[in-house]
Scaffold this active site. Structure first.
Site, PDB file in Angstrom:
ATOM      1  N   ASP A 322      55.310  41.236  30.633  1.00 22.16           N
ATOM      2  CA  ASP A 322      54.911  42.602  30.308  1.00 22.16           C
ATOM      3  C   ASP A 322      53.582  42.567  29.560  1.00 22.16           C
ATOM      4  OD1 ASP A 322      54.619  45.175  29.333  1.00 22.16           O
ATOM      5  OD2 ASP A 322      56.734  45.427  28.843  1.00 22.16           O
ATOM      6  N   HIS A 323      52.530  43.049  30.209  1.00 22.83           N
ATOM      7  CA  HIS A 323      51.186  42.944  29.632  1.00 22.83           C
ATOM      8  C   HIS A 323      50.965  43.935  28.481  1.00 22.83           C
ATOM      9  CE1 HIS A 323      47.490  40.987  29.549  1.00 22.83           C
ATOM     10  NE2 HIS A 323      46.836  41.574  30.533  1.00 22.83           N
ATOM     11  N   ARG A 324      51.911  44.838  28.242  1.00 25.09           N
ATOM     12  CA  ARG A 324      51.779  45.738  27.102  1.00 25.09           C
ATOM     13  C   ARG A 324      51.899  44.984  25.788  1.00 25.09           C
ATOM     14  NH1 ARG A 324      56.325  50.091  28.680  1.00 25.09           N
ATOM     15  NH2 ARG A 324      57.419  48.099  28.956  1.00 25.09           N
ATOM     16  N   ILE A 326      52.322  41.247  25.807  1.00 24.00           N
ATOM     17  CA  ILE A 326      52.012  39.823  25.970  1.00 24.00           C
ATOM     18  C   ILE A 326      50.675  39.700  26.675  1.00 24.00           C
ATOM     19  CG2 ILE A 326      52.787  37.648  27.011  1.00 24.00           C
ATOM     20  CD1 ILE A 326      55.645  39.021  26.985  1.00 24.00           C
TER      21      ILE A 326
END
Length: 352
Positions: A322-324, A326
């Protein structure tokens, strides 16, 4: 002749916060006599296929729900006429729910997928989407829509892991479990999550919740669709314990015996596409989790070792995160950490 009293049986609380179920099939018809705890129907929740036992003795008066209908918890589903004075009924008895696989009930009790009317020249088949498959579709659609996925890959020499598995299989300690490289990878994931706790966290819009435990989900291709049973508190387990628990959870899921509790509470997931001979994939994160690891096929391939070409056991690991919460550096470090342990599993001894 004794008078009869008609009682309604309502869909009971199925646990794990489940608020509804889908009626799969009735095991009784109007006019049938039912005994206490006799299975009267099968319902399917987002987690499991469940038998409903009758809490009454009597005659079926009316079936209130059609197969395929979604029923909220507490809604009446059947009416049963009891003769007053009958000694076996227990109106206040709570039914015991039993989950099981589609291969176990008699074939006559299984509902076949309905076919829509077709013109003579059409051959399309139509299969209703319900139960686990519908819930999985909803979860995956939500995840893909709301979570910005990043997927990275690394290809490694896993010869040492394959040799370790072969060695341990021959020891008395592992004689009673089915040890596979998946268990070694799972152990590496658990250790890597301790070093990279963001991958074991949860996004809530207001905050990032760091979990203090690892419930490791293992994706399973079951007859009813994709299931993800979870190994609870995997961070406390030895390799042997992890191997045994994974084996038991997978067996229960494939056989349809997994309970709603078995299917809930995951914090990170592993999907093993290698069992299908696939090198890798771009897995979709389960809602409520921060990442998922994909294990590809482990196969013999040419590999350069100390400047010389050799035949080694090689695999590809992929991770979606999850790029939000990480960033690329953290996700890459997590994947590299797992890869290093699978390449040289002896290093896990210093971290266990």
């Amino acid at each position: 002749m004794a008078e009869s009293q008609v009682r309604e049986f309502r869909l009971p609380d199925l646990g794990e916060g489940l608020t509804e179920a889908e009626m799969v099939t009735w095991a009784v018809q109007v006019g049938d006599h039912v005994e206490l705890n006799q299975t009267i129907a099968e319902v399917e929740t987002a987690k499991a296929l469940v038998e409903l036992p009758s809490p009454y003795v009597g005659e079926v008066v009316e079936l209130l729900v059609a197969p395929g209908a979604t029923v909220p918890v507490g809604a009446p589903i059947i009416r049963i006429a009891q003769q007053e004075g009958a000694g076996d009924e227990h109106p206040d008895r709570q039914p015991v729910l039993v989950g099981y696989g589609p291969g176990e009930p008699p074939p006559s009790r299984r509902r076949r997928p309905a076919m829509r009317p077709e013109t003579p020249h059409q051959t399309d088949g139509h299969t209703p989407v319900h139960g686990v498959r519908r819930r999985t579709a909803e979860a995956m659609s939500t995840s893909w829509r709301e979570i910005p996925h990043v997927t990275e890959f690394v290809t490694i020499d896993a010869t040492a892991t394959v040799e370790l598995v072969d060695h341990l299989r021959a020891t008395p300690a592992f004689a009673n479990v089915k040890l596979t490289p998946l268990a070694v990878v799972a152990k590496a994931v658990v250790l890597a999550l301790a070093a990279h706790p963001l991958l074991n966290s949860r996004w809530t819009e207001q905050e990032i919740v760091a979990r203090d435990h690892v419930n490791l989900g293992i994706a399973v291709a079951a007859p009813r669709g994709l299931l993800v049973p979870t190994v609870k508190n995997a961070h406390t387990m030895t390799l042997h314990q992890l191997c045994a628990e994974i084996g038991q959870m997978v067996e229960r899921a494939r056989g349809g015996h997994a309970s709603p509790a078995d299917m809930s509470g995951g914090t990170f997931t592993i999907t093993n596409v290698g069992v299908f001979g696939i090198d890798s994939g771009t897995p979709i994160i389960n809602p409520g989790e921060a990442g998922i690891l994909c294990l590809g096929a482990i196969a013999q391939r040419p590999w350069v070792v100390d400047g010389q070409l050799a035949v080694r056991w090689v695999t590809t690991l992929g991770v979606s995160f999850d790029h939000r919460m990480i960033d690329g550096a953290e996700g890459s470090a997590f994947l590299a950490d797992i890869a290093a342990m699978v390449h040289d599993p002896a290093t896990m001894l210093a971290r266990s």
